[in-house]
Scaffold this motif. Sequence first.
Motif, PDB file in Angstrom:
ATOM      1  N   LEU A 155       3.724  36.413  57.466  1.00  0.00           N
ATOM      2  CA  LEU A 155       3.975  36.705  56.008  1.00  0.00           C
ATOM      3  C   LEU A 155       3.252  35.522  55.259  1.00  0.00           C
ATOM      4  N   VAL A 182      11.749  44.959  60.576  1.00  0.00           N
ATOM      5  CA  VAL A 182      10.854  44.646  59.452  1.00  0.00           C
ATOM      6  C   VAL A 182      11.111  44.985  58.021  1.00  0.00           C
ATOM      7  N   LEU A 211      12.234  42.433  54.995  1.00  0.00           N
ATOM      8  CA  LEU A 211      11.538  42.437  53.641  1.00  0.00           C
ATOM      9  C   LEU A 211      12.638  42.518  52.520  1.00  0.00           C
ATOM     10  N   ARG A 212      13.506  43.437  52.783  1.00  0.00           N
ATOM     11  CA  ARG A 212      14.446  43.781  51.653  1.00  0.00           C
ATOM     12  C   ARG A 212      15.436  42.311  51.321  1.00  0.00           C
ATOM     13  N   SER A 272      13.426  39.786  49.356  1.00  0.00           N
ATOM     14  CA  SER A 272      13.410  40.333  48.027  1.00  0.00           C
ATOM     15  C   SER A 272      14.530  39.844  47.401  1.00  0.00           C
ATOM     16  N   LEU A 321       0.389  40.035  54.369  1.00  0.00           N
ATOM     17  CA  LEU A 321       0.997  40.206  55.661  1.00  0.00           C
ATOM     18  C   LEU A 321       0.044  40.927  56.647  1.00  0.00           C
TER      19      LEU A 321
END
Length: 311
Positions: free
Chosen positions: A232, A272, A276-277, A280, A289
């Motif tokens: 990322l 994954v 990502l959550r 965020s 990414l």
Amino acid sequence: MASVISISGLTKTYAGGFQALKGVDLDIRRGEIFALLGPNGAGKTTLISIVCGIVTASSGTVTADGHDVVRDYRAARTRIGLVPQELTTDAFESVWATVSFSRGLFGKPRDDAFLEKLLRDLSLWDKRKSRIMELSGGMKRRVMIAKALSHEPEILFLDEPTAGVDVELRRDMWNLVLGLRDRGVTIILTTHYIEEAEEMADRVGVISKGELIVVEEKSELMKKLGRKELTLNLAEPLAALPPELGEWALTLGADGNELHYEFDANAERTGVPSLLRRMSDLGIGFKDLHTKQSSLEDIFVGLVRQKKDAA
């Protein structure tokens, strides 16, 4: 799918006590391309040589298309074609004479049309009158392949067939192999070019120190043992990893601009998205990414290393 080769309890101990094979059990399916991978000295060539009747096993049984390779040698060998590592050809004979003679050895009737097509497929037709000794190494390799296929075998062994050959021959040979598989020929290959096995094989076996340590569908093997790495590129650099991301075992790039996450391919759907959550929720954004998946070579090296560590 029915097995065309069945190997049970196969062992081989050479004079001096070196045990090249240790109780190998393996069934090879009719019509598949099976890649046998392993480091030098692992037992690949010994295994092939026993199936082809060149080496005598210390114990165990092998059948080829239902025929025991010892008790019914002639019937078993007729069904097998072998392209060995070494270039063993009749140096003073012409290409045509060598390939024709090889066909006759197996009791096949003369078929000039078949041999012509075979030589054309291997780009040997223009060299058919040349003596073997006059050919380049790559052309000699093509002759070995033509000899192995001259009697129209149902099973083809390719022992390091593209080692040291040019790109053109490699391409021609794999096109020929795929055509043979389409016609129902079973192909067993050993290779150091693991990308070839990754591209061509239906199943993969890994042998190390005389033992088969894994036999698996290629796709399933890569799914089970493959690793992925997510990189990322962050919108803003991080001074340190937040403790809230600790469960993902991330690594932070030296400049703080990249996050790296290595994970099992099976965990992709759960690992994954949740990562990502969480990012965020923490207000950590990223600009880009990309993922990288382990190759068959990575898996092979890892399996052999595990075997060495366990020894």
